[in-house]
Write an enzyme that holds these catalytic residues in place. Sequence first.
Site, PDB file in Angstrom:
ATOM      1  N   HIS A   1       1.595   3.067  -3.311  1.00  0.00           N
ATOM      2  CA  HIS A   1       0.573   3.820  -4.049  1.00  0.00           C
ATOM      3  C   HIS A   1       0.940   5.303  -4.126  1.00  0.00           C
ATOM      4  O   HIS A   1       0.922   5.901  -5.192  1.00  0.00           O
ATOM      5  CB  HIS A   1      -0.800   3.663  -3.397  1.00  0.00           C
ATOM      6  CG  HIS A   1      -1.524   2.430  -3.835  1.00  0.00           C
ATOM      7  ND1 HIS A   1      -1.940   2.226  -5.117  1.00  0.00           N
ATOM      8  CD2 HIS A   1      -1.897   1.321  -3.142  1.00  0.00           C
ATOM      9  CE1 HIS A   1      -2.541   1.054  -5.209  1.00  0.00           C
ATOM     10  NE2 HIS A   1      -2.535   0.491  -4.025  1.00  0.00           N
TER      11      HIS A   1
ATOM     12  N   GLU B   1      -8.918   0.493   5.778  1.00  0.00           N
ATOM     13  CA  GLU B   1      -9.390   0.061   4.463  1.00  0.00           C
ATOM     14  C   GLU B   1      -9.119  -1.433   4.267  1.00  0.00           C
ATOM     15  O   GLU B   1     -10.009  -2.195   3.914  1.00  0.00           O
ATOM     16  CB  GLU B   1      -8.668   0.876   3.383  1.00  0.00           C
ATOM     17  CG  GLU B   1      -9.043   0.497   1.960  1.00  0.00           C
ATOM     18  CD  GLU B   1      -8.200   1.206   0.926  1.00  0.00           C
ATOM     19  OE1 GLU B   1      -8.586   1.205  -0.254  1.00  0.00           O
ATOM     20  OE2 GLU B   1      -7.125   1.754   1.281  1.00  0.00           O
ATOM     21  N   HIS B   2      -7.867  -1.847   4.480  1.00  0.00           N
ATOM     22  CA  HIS B   2      -7.474  -3.255   4.371  1.00  0.00           C
ATOM     23  C   HIS B   2      -6.955  -3.731   5.727  1.00  0.00           C
ATOM     24  O   HIS B   2      -6.115  -3.059   6.328  1.00  0.00           O
ATOM     25  CB  HIS B   2      -6.349  -3.442   3.349  1.00  0.00           C
ATOM     26  CG  HIS B   2      -6.631  -2.878   2.000  1.00  0.00           C
ATOM     27  ND1 HIS B   2      -6.130  -1.652   1.584  1.00  0.00           N
ATOM     28  CD2 HIS B   2      -7.357  -3.369   0.964  1.00  0.00           C
ATOM     29  CE1 HIS B   2      -6.531  -1.409   0.347  1.00  0.00           C
ATOM     30  NE2 HIS B   2      -7.283  -2.424  -0.054  1.00  0.00           N
TER      31      HIS B   2
ATOM     32  N   GLN C   1       0.822  -1.210   0.000  1.00  0.00           N
ATOM     33  CA  GLN C   1       0.000   0.000   0.000  1.00  0.00           C
ATOM     34  C   GLN C   1       0.855   1.259   0.000  1.00  0.00           C
ATOM     35  O   GLN C   1       0.499   2.266  -0.604  1.00  0.00           O
ATOM     36  CB  GLN C   1      -0.955  -0.006   1.192  1.00  0.00           C
ATOM     37  CG  GLN C   1      -1.965  -1.128   1.152  1.00  0.00           C
ATOM     38  CD  GLN C   1      -2.683  -1.215  -0.185  1.00  0.00           C
ATOM     39  OE1 GLN C   1      -3.410  -0.302  -0.573  1.00  0.00           O
ATOM     40  NE2 GLN C   1      -2.470  -2.307  -0.905  1.00  0.00           N
TER      41      GLN C   1
ATOM     42  N   ASP D   1      -6.699  -7.050  -4.206  1.00  0.00           N
ATOM     43  CA  ASP D   1      -6.664  -5.959  -5.171  1.00  0.00           C
ATOM     44  C   ASP D   1      -6.973  -6.433  -6.582  1.00  0.00           C
ATOM     45  O   ASP D   1      -7.466  -5.660  -7.406  1.00  0.00           O
ATOM     46  CB  ASP D   1      -5.284  -5.292  -5.177  1.00  0.00           C
ATOM     47  CG  ASP D   1      -5.120  -4.289  -4.042  1.00  0.00           C
ATOM     48  OD1 ASP D   1      -6.136  -3.889  -3.446  1.00  0.00           O
ATOM     49  OD2 ASP D   1      -3.974  -3.897  -3.752  1.00  0.00           O
TER      50      ASP D   1
ATOM     51  N   HIS E   1     -53.139  15.686   5.166  1.00  0.00           N
ATOM     52  CA  HIS E   1     -52.724  14.301   5.307  1.00  0.00           C
ATOM     53  C   HIS E   1     -53.821  13.503   6.021  1.00  0.00           C
ATOM     54  O   HIS E   1     -54.209  12.409   5.587  1.00  0.00           O
ATOM     55  CB  HIS E   1     -51.428  14.193   6.142  1.00  0.00           C
ATOM     56  CG  HIS E   1     -50.162  14.477   5.405  1.00  0.00           C
ATOM     57  ND1 HIS E   1     -49.856  15.731   4.937  1.00  0.00           N
ATOM     58  CD2 HIS E   1     -49.116  13.672   5.067  1.00  0.00           C
ATOM     59  CE1 HIS E   1     -48.670  15.690   4.341  1.00  0.00           C
ATOM     60  NE2 HIS E   1     -48.207  14.453   4.408  1.00  0.00           N
TER      61      HIS E   1
END
Length: 436
Positions: free
Chosen positions: A266, A331-332, A263, A365, A424
């Site tokens: 990235h 996230e992971h 990661q 991934d 109503h």
Amino acid sequence: MTVSIKRLNASQSDFDSELAKLLAWDDSVDHQVNETVRHILRDVKTRGDQAVLEFTEQFDRLKVASVAELEMSQRRLQEALKAIPETQRAALEKAADRVRDYHERQNQKSWQYKDEDGTVLGQKVTPLDRAGLYVPGGKAAYPSSVLMNAIPAKVAGVGEIIMVVPTPDGVVNDLVLAAAAIAGVDRVFTIGGAQAVGALAYGTETIPAVDKIVGPGNIFVATAKREVFGTVGIDMIAGPSEILVICDGKTDPDWIAMDLFSQAEHDEQAQSILISPDAGFLDAVEASINKLMPTLERADIIRISMADRAALIHVADLSEAANVSNRIAPEHLELSVEDPEALLEEIRHAGAIFLGRYTAEALGDYCAGPNHVLPTSGTARFSSPLGVYDFQKRSSIIGFSAQGADRMGRVASVLARGEGLTAHARSAEYRVKSHE
């Protein structure tokens, strides 16, 4: 050049504040970026194709006479599929099969039931008519992103998928086009940036407006998606990539170091965290990090990411590790432990959870099957991975019988009058038998 990784201990008195500092990420958008994006979106909304052509020439150095020339034919997609190496084609097809199989299990069905007086209640599930898929272009090539975004839409039954991908200087990536062919993308336009988002959101003379825009992009794309939300749906505003590994200290430290790198490579803002009750193992992983980093092609990016945002966290036991992980909501999340199923019971917040020593996050991934579009920046506390359900919507079905309208009309009348909404109340009362 060695990297010193931040160390935290869950027992230290300032752990909470230090953890907060570690997780802090500035997601504010530069004022100039905001203004630029708003200008582009206004221009595309008002001038359509002509604005798209001008911005494509300005930003991608690609000059054509009409937007129609920027559309890739299905024949061109098939040519790309034939042009890529057989090993790549086979890998894309295998990954697509697994992604499709997983997401078919998510498909929601419509349902109805009758209550005791014959009233029909239920839910009708329908797909979106049209979805837009943004795919990064230029030097970046993310065929996996095409599969992960387009296949769930297809499984959901979306009528038409429109893909946009920038091709700076006219450079086309066949791997991305091949993935579009395999995933069943209907139309592809070689445009990008905020102008592509605007075209998908508002529609132009050539590019149809969509109902939802999904897919990753740079700061201009993310800002544009934020701006058009409400006119169209969007998947999410993603922050930097994250990985958190909980390890009992018995996995090869080289494996864990490389998982953290997966990661960190990235971008410089990506975050990699290791939590373990074994202090000696944290030392071993840090040694592996410094040993292996020079062997990586993206070492310069990884070095900055690891120095600025990574951490090695010592905890008392695996239960405390799970508690810290839940606070982070990564996230992971890799559970690299002897009994991952047992530890899984203690995990409440994570985008994707990888069980056991052999389950590298990288498999998720590309080819595991579950979606790799995941909530970041702690949003796993309240949101979920992209899936079939993101391309479907639910309509409530209500069909009262005369008996049901009489019975429930009395209830509605009381509540409506309590709110001061007499129209109503009277609307419901007209169906009440005593009113006749």
